[in-house]
Design a protein around this motif. Sequence first.
Motif, PDB file in Angstrom:
ATOM      1  N   GLN A 272      -5.304   0.971   3.397  1.00 34.60           N
ATOM      2  CA  GLN A 272      -5.467  -0.373   3.450  1.00 34.60           C
ATOM      3  C   GLN A 272      -3.875  -0.788   3.891  1.00 34.60           C
ATOM      4  O   GLN A 272      -2.911  -0.033   3.635  1.00 34.60           O
ATOM      5  N   ALA A 273      -3.717  -2.073   4.279  1.00 32.32           N
ATOM      6  CA  ALA A 273      -2.521  -2.434   4.408  1.00 32.32           C
ATOM      7  C   ALA A 273      -1.506  -2.553   3.370  1.00 32.32           C
ATOM      8  O   ALA A 273      -2.043  -2.804   2.106  1.00 32.32           O
TER       9      ALA A 273
ATOM     10  N   ILE B 134       6.593  -2.476  10.812  1.00 26.16           N
ATOM     11  CA  ILE B 134       5.525  -3.006  11.568  1.00 26.16           C
ATOM     12  C   ILE B 134       6.076  -3.909  12.793  1.00 26.16           C
ATOM     13  O   ILE B 134       5.610  -3.800  13.815  1.00 26.16           O
TER      14      ILE B 134
ATOM     15  N   ARG C 184       0.008   3.308  11.953  1.00 26.33           N
ATOM     16  CA  ARG C 184       0.309   2.319  12.946  1.00 26.33           C
ATOM     17  C   ARG C 184       1.280   2.593  13.743  1.00 26.33           C
ATOM     18  O   ARG C 184       1.098   2.334  14.995  1.00 26.33           O
TER      19      ARG C 184
ATOM     20  N   GLN D  39      -7.979   0.585   8.772  1.00 30.75           N
ATOM     21  CA  GLN D  39      -8.763   0.901   7.626  1.00 30.75           C
ATOM     22  C   GLN D  39      -9.594   1.452   7.428  1.00 30.75           C
ATOM     23  O   GLN D  39     -10.141   2.232   6.570  1.00 30.75           O
TER      24      GLN D  39
ATOM     25  N   PHE E 116      -0.254   3.748   5.958  1.00 29.55           N
ATOM     26  CA  PHE E 116      -0.817   2.697   6.910  1.00 29.55           C
ATOM     27  C   PHE E 116       0.062   2.702   7.781  1.00 29.55           C
ATOM     28  O   PHE E 116      -0.218   2.533   9.046  1.00 29.55           O
ATOM     29  N   GLU E 117       1.404   2.528   7.651  1.00 28.01           N
ATOM     30  CA  GLU E 117       2.455   2.605   8.553  1.00 28.01           C
ATOM     31  C   GLU E 117       2.745   3.642   9.395  1.00 28.01           C
ATOM     32  O   GLU E 117       2.897   3.571  10.564  1.00 28.01           O
TER      33      GLU E 117
ATOM     34  N   THR F  27       7.610  -4.657   5.174  1.00 30.53           N
ATOM     35  CA  THR F  27       6.738  -4.638   6.559  1.00 30.53           C
ATOM     36  C   THR F  27       7.664  -5.006   7.700  1.00 30.53           C
ATOM     37  O   THR F  27       7.096  -4.833   8.787  1.00 30.53           O
TER      38      THR F  27
ATOM     39  N   SER G 174      -6.153  -4.383  15.065  1.00 39.40           N
ATOM     40  CA  SER G 174      -5.630  -2.902  14.654  1.00 39.40           C
ATOM     41  C   SER G 174      -5.813  -2.709  13.080  1.00 39.40           C
ATOM     42  O   SER G 174      -5.782  -1.526  12.720  1.00 39.40           O
ATOM     43  N   ASN G 175      -5.479  -3.607  12.341  1.00 45.05           N
ATOM     44  CA  ASN G 175      -5.614  -3.231  11.091  1.00 45.05           C
ATOM     45  C   ASN G 175      -6.920  -2.807  10.679  1.00 45.05           C
ATOM     46  O   ASN G 175      -6.952  -1.726   9.679  1.00 45.05           O
ATOM     47  N   SER G 176      -7.879  -3.463  10.931  1.00 39.49           N
ATOM     48  CA  SER G 176      -9.239  -3.045  10.409  1.00 39.49           C
ATOM     49  C   SER G 176      -9.678  -1.824  11.221  1.00 39.49           C
ATOM     50  O   SER G 176     -10.149  -1.180  10.440  1.00 39.49           O
TER      51      SER G 176
END
Length: 517
Positions: A115-116, A126, A433, A109, A429-430, A123, A104-106
């Motif tokens: 980016q993370a 998350i 997410r 991104q 990013f978050e 964090t 899921s990160n990639s």
Amino acid sequence: MQKIQTRSKRPNHSRKSTLETISIPKENNVVSTYQQNIKNSLKSRHLRERHKSVNFSTKFEIECGSPIDFECNEILEIISYPCKPTSSGEIIFDNEQILTPKGSNSFIQEFHGVQAPPPEFETSGIEEISKAPHSHWKPENKDYIKSMIEKEYEYMPNPFALQSIQANNITATMRAILYDWMMEVSSEFTLKRETFHLSITYVDRFLSIQKGIKKDEFQLIGLAAMYIAAKTEEVYAPKISEWAKSADNGYSLPAIKMMEKIILSRLDWKIFPATIYNWTNWLMSQWDKFVEFHFGCVNYNKPKDFDHLPPDQKKKEQKKLEKRLIVFKYSNHQAYKRFRESLQVLDIGVLDIGIAKITPRIAASGLLYLMISKFFYQTNYNLLYYSGPDYHESPPVFEENECNNISMCFGDGEEGPAGLEDHREAQNFENARVVQQLYSGFISASCDIKNIEEIYESVAFFHPFLEFEIVYDLPLVCKVQSKEKLESHYEEFLAYQTHNEKNVDFVTKKLKNQNIK
């Protein structure tokens, strides 16, 4: 383009001038625990930061005693992908893409352009999200959806039919031009979106079965496919004479009827697939209910919450809600714009032959994720943060329609104080997410997609079409039906096909850039 004056306004569509210039080679209880976990996950410090600021009309007769000679009796049973071409032009499976993990990160991104967060940022948000319980929301018509999933491969076309079965007689560019013409005819005949999408599935599947279709047969196939789809889907289908006029009377009525019989026979009378529009429309309706389920517990997140307010304040709160609530099928201006934009991305996407590699369920799920992510960003994620009437919205990241490409939006703001860019990247990013977590639970419950990585290919396919210029012209049905009737049947109003005249230019340019004829 001159229109034919008949009982009602009907199109006279031939694409002579276009094609002659182209060189063509041969209600619910709220789960408060879930909602609370989402709220808790958004309390980390950096989440609270906000940055400011083919000659189609050639006459072609088919005599009833002389049907087209069919040479191919192949039946496609299994579609496998992803794939890639070799230096010799052969299509092979892309094992590297199959074996490469895409977490899921990639995923975030690559498609959101962020980016993370670096190690120095918190964090915990998350972690809290990942530990949140699964949604207890349930979709409607689960048995019906199960039946659609079970037969989805039965109706899949061969994604390589143009390279193999058609041997370059019919090209991807010709396909795009035909489908754009079919969409325009559907719009001017005031047909339903499902009618158009049914007709193009018939053509794609026919191309997968019949070898060596000739150029001067291609528009006739599309015409007959629309004729079949309209009789299947429409309450009042156009007469066959009107269909003939739509192609500038390039084909006789017996020719259209004969082609109708041939298509039905070759498709084994299997004419009720779950189209990508069918899936997209259903997922939009379910997403609206999903949003109600999880965010309706917050005061003022439902229109009835401010019914007691004075008219001016009520109107003000209603506008805020319409902007904040990321839904598609509500009868308001903001929801309609989201619906139209998403459907135009879908309409232009189906003109690209690459869509044939993706099942309708996965394609619709990927498209909806892409659009939902974009709309959340454009509203500065206010739905995630909103806590009630006392909540004060921060300035939007971009003005409306200023940014149409997600990868250009995320993490691409103006320079600010030292460290602000890192805070912005971590926040984006978050936020992404959280939206991904919500959507993952949604598609798992609604259409049995257990891992969001399954829609990666669909998101990649639709992503370039976000650059397409959207138009919001009302469908032509507004000229022939009263406003009162359309407003009282809003769901039906949304179902009418629309057309953007810039579709074919955008797609053909994209195919040319990819060296696809």
